[in-house]
Motif scaffolding. Sequence first.
Motif, PDB file in Angstrom:
ATOM      1  N   LYS A  76       0.801  -1.227   0.000  1.00  0.00           N
ATOM      2  CA  LYS A  76       0.000   0.000   0.000  1.00  0.00           C
ATOM      3  C   LYS A  76       0.834   1.278   0.000  1.00  0.00           C
ATOM      4  N   ALA A  77       2.127   1.165   0.229  1.00  0.00           N
ATOM      5  CA  ALA A  77       2.973   2.359   0.214  1.00  0.00           C
ATOM      6  C   ALA A  77       3.034   2.940  -1.195  1.00  0.00           C
ATOM      7  N   GLU A  78       2.932   4.266  -1.284  1.00  0.00           N
ATOM      8  CA  GLU A  78       2.952   4.923  -2.585  1.00  0.00           C
ATOM      9  C   GLU A  78       4.359   5.087  -3.148  1.00  0.00           C
ATOM     10  N   SER A  79       5.334   5.168  -2.255  1.00  0.00           N
ATOM     11  CA  SER A  79       6.700   5.402  -2.728  1.00  0.00           C
ATOM     12  C   SER A  79       7.702   4.977  -1.657  1.00  0.00           C
ATOM     13  N   LEU A  80       8.969   4.944  -2.053  1.00  0.00           N
ATOM     14  CA  LEU A  80      10.078   4.679  -1.142  1.00  0.00           C
ATOM     15  C   LEU A  80      10.912   5.938  -1.018  1.00  0.00           C
ATOM     16  N   ASN A  81      11.624   6.074   0.104  1.00  0.00           N
ATOM     17  CA  ASN A  81      12.508   7.236   0.170  1.00  0.00           C
ATOM     18  C   ASN A  81      13.725   7.002  -0.727  1.00  0.00           C
ATOM     19  N   ALA A  82      14.467   8.068  -0.954  1.00  0.00           N
ATOM     20  CA  ALA A  82      15.562   8.025  -1.928  1.00  0.00           C
ATOM     21  C   ALA A  82      16.592   6.957  -1.596  1.00  0.00           C
ATOM     22  N   ALA A  83      16.951   6.838  -0.326  1.00  0.00           N
ATOM     23  CA  ALA A  83      17.988   5.877   0.068  1.00  0.00           C
ATOM     24  C   ALA A  83      17.515   4.442  -0.128  1.00  0.00           C
ATOM     25  N   SER A  84      16.247   4.164   0.200  1.00  0.00           N
ATOM     26  CA  SER A  84      15.710   2.809   0.026  1.00  0.00           C
ATOM     27  C   SER A  84      15.666   2.433  -1.452  1.00  0.00           C
ATOM     28  N   ALA A  85      15.186   3.361  -2.274  1.00  0.00           N
ATOM     29  CA  ALA A  85      15.119   3.098  -3.711  1.00  0.00           C
ATOM     30  C   ALA A  85      16.512   2.886  -4.290  1.00  0.00           C
ATOM     31  N   ALA A  86      17.463   3.691  -3.853  1.00  0.00           N
ATOM     32  CA  ALA A  86      18.837   3.564  -4.346  1.00  0.00           C
ATOM     33  C   ALA A  86      19.435   2.222  -3.958  1.00  0.00           C
ATOM     34  N   SER A  87      19.117   1.734  -2.772  1.00  0.00           N
ATOM     35  CA  SER A  87      19.649   0.456  -2.308  1.00  0.00           C
ATOM     36  C   SER A  87      19.144  -0.704  -3.159  1.00  0.00           C
ATOM     37  N   ILE A  88      17.853  -0.692  -3.442  1.00  0.00           N
ATOM     38  CA  ILE A  88      17.262  -1.761  -4.264  1.00  0.00           C
ATOM     39  C   ILE A  88      17.864  -1.734  -5.668  1.00  0.00           C
ATOM     40  N   MET A  89      17.977  -0.535  -6.209  1.00  0.00           N
ATOM     41  CA  MET A  89      18.554  -0.388  -7.548  1.00  0.00           C
ATOM     42  C   MET A  89      20.014  -0.831  -7.546  1.00  0.00           C
ATOM     43  N   GLY A  90      20.727  -0.462  -6.500  1.00  0.00           N
ATOM     44  CA  GLY A  90      22.137  -0.828  -6.410  1.00  0.00           C
ATOM     45  C   GLY A  90      22.351  -2.325  -6.379  1.00  0.00           C
ATOM     46  N   TYR A  91      21.527  -3.026  -5.614  1.00  0.00           N
ATOM     47  CA  TYR A  91      21.672  -4.477  -5.527  1.00  0.00           C
ATOM     48  C   TYR A  91      21.312  -5.131  -6.864  1.00  0.00           C
ATOM     49  N   THR A  92      20.254  -4.621  -7.495  1.00  0.00           N
ATOM     50  CA  THR A  92      19.834  -5.175  -8.791  1.00  0.00           C
ATOM     51  C   THR A  92      20.942  -5.033  -9.825  1.00  0.00           C
ATOM     52  N   LEU A  93      21.576  -3.865  -9.858  1.00  0.00           N
ATOM     53  CA  LEU A  93      22.656  -3.642 -10.817  1.00  0.00           C
ATOM     54  C   LEU A  93      23.887  -4.477 -10.458  1.00  0.00           C
ATOM     55  N   HIS A  94      24.164  -4.597  -9.179  1.00  0.00           N
ATOM     56  CA  HIS A  94      25.301  -5.429  -8.745  1.00  0.00           C
ATOM     57  C   HIS A  94      25.127  -6.868  -9.226  1.00  0.00           C
ATOM     58  N   CYS A  95      23.907  -7.371  -9.150  1.00  0.00           N
ATOM     59  CA  CYS A  95      23.642  -8.743  -9.587  1.00  0.00           C
ATOM     60  C   CYS A  95      23.828  -8.916 -11.098  1.00  0.00           C
ATOM     61  N   ALA A  96      23.810  -7.813 -11.828  1.00  0.00           N
ATOM     62  CA  ALA A  96      24.009  -7.889 -13.281  1.00  0.00           C
ATOM     63  C   ALA A  96      25.473  -7.930 -13.661  1.00  0.00           C
ATOM     64  N   ARG A  97      26.357  -7.769 -12.683  1.00  0.00           N
ATOM     65  CA  ARG A  97      27.786  -7.798 -12.973  1.00  0.00           C
ATOM     66  C   ARG A  97      28.230  -9.185 -13.420  1.00  0.00           C
ATOM     67  N   LYS A  98      29.206  -9.186 -14.305  1.00  0.00           N
ATOM     68  CA  LYS A  98      29.689 -10.454 -14.856  1.00  0.00           C
ATOM     69  C   LYS A  98      30.761 -11.052 -13.953  1.00  0.00           C
TER      70      LYS A  98
END
Length: 263
Positions: free
Chosen positions: A241-263
Amino acid sequence: MLEVIRSKDNSKVKRLTMLHDRRKSSKEGLLFLEGVRLCEDALLSGLTPVNVCVSESRTEFLSKWEDKFKSAEIVVVSDECFSKICSTVNPQGVAIVVKEPVITGEKIPFRGDGNDIYVVLEALQDPGNMGTIIRLADAFDYTAVILTSGSVDPFNEKVLRSSMGSIWHVPVVKVNKSIDAINFFREMGITSMAMELNGEILNSNSVSLPAAYFIGNEGNGLNEETINLCDSKVKIPMPGKAESLNAASAASIMGYTLHCARK
């Protein structure tokens, strides 16, 4: 044996108290650091202190780091005086003044190994968010954190504390506008992604490296021009039900997702 200063009206005490005011120290190109962890991380990163201040109960800090203090002015003060100089409720009795690291106008670093990751913070204002993002950039081995004009001072005391020393481990670069970073990314073949609520759902298959993602101001989000100039728009799926995440939380999720894309 160094003299212990006990008067709050001593000129050296007044000078250090003044430098603790970020607005005043920045005008002199200096940075006041307080606390054992923050000071030691700065020393380990290679910063050279101009001034060192310890309370009389923490003089062992001087002998531990004496090889780093050869060119610094050393001041030992009473615990009461140290409380005047510093702002924390329970001061640790250790502070140093260093020359402020230069980040404005620095060239954006590029590794070129295909695994570069960047985060661009557009007019980010909350010091806790910025410090946390710098810390996660260190944890996920980002190439750099890039700040646009209007962002909070990365050497703000709250930023320094929330970064937990990571400010010294990951390059932090200032640019005037997001377009300056986007032009660099285009030149280097780096995919730019705007984090935006109307973007494509983020998943591990929708990202590839090298990549950079843009996070906007806490109240206004990203500038419309920035969104349109980026190669893609992405959003984090939120089935709750949350409409959004704060900047740090969003950055963390994005950071982990991109890290997992590393070869």
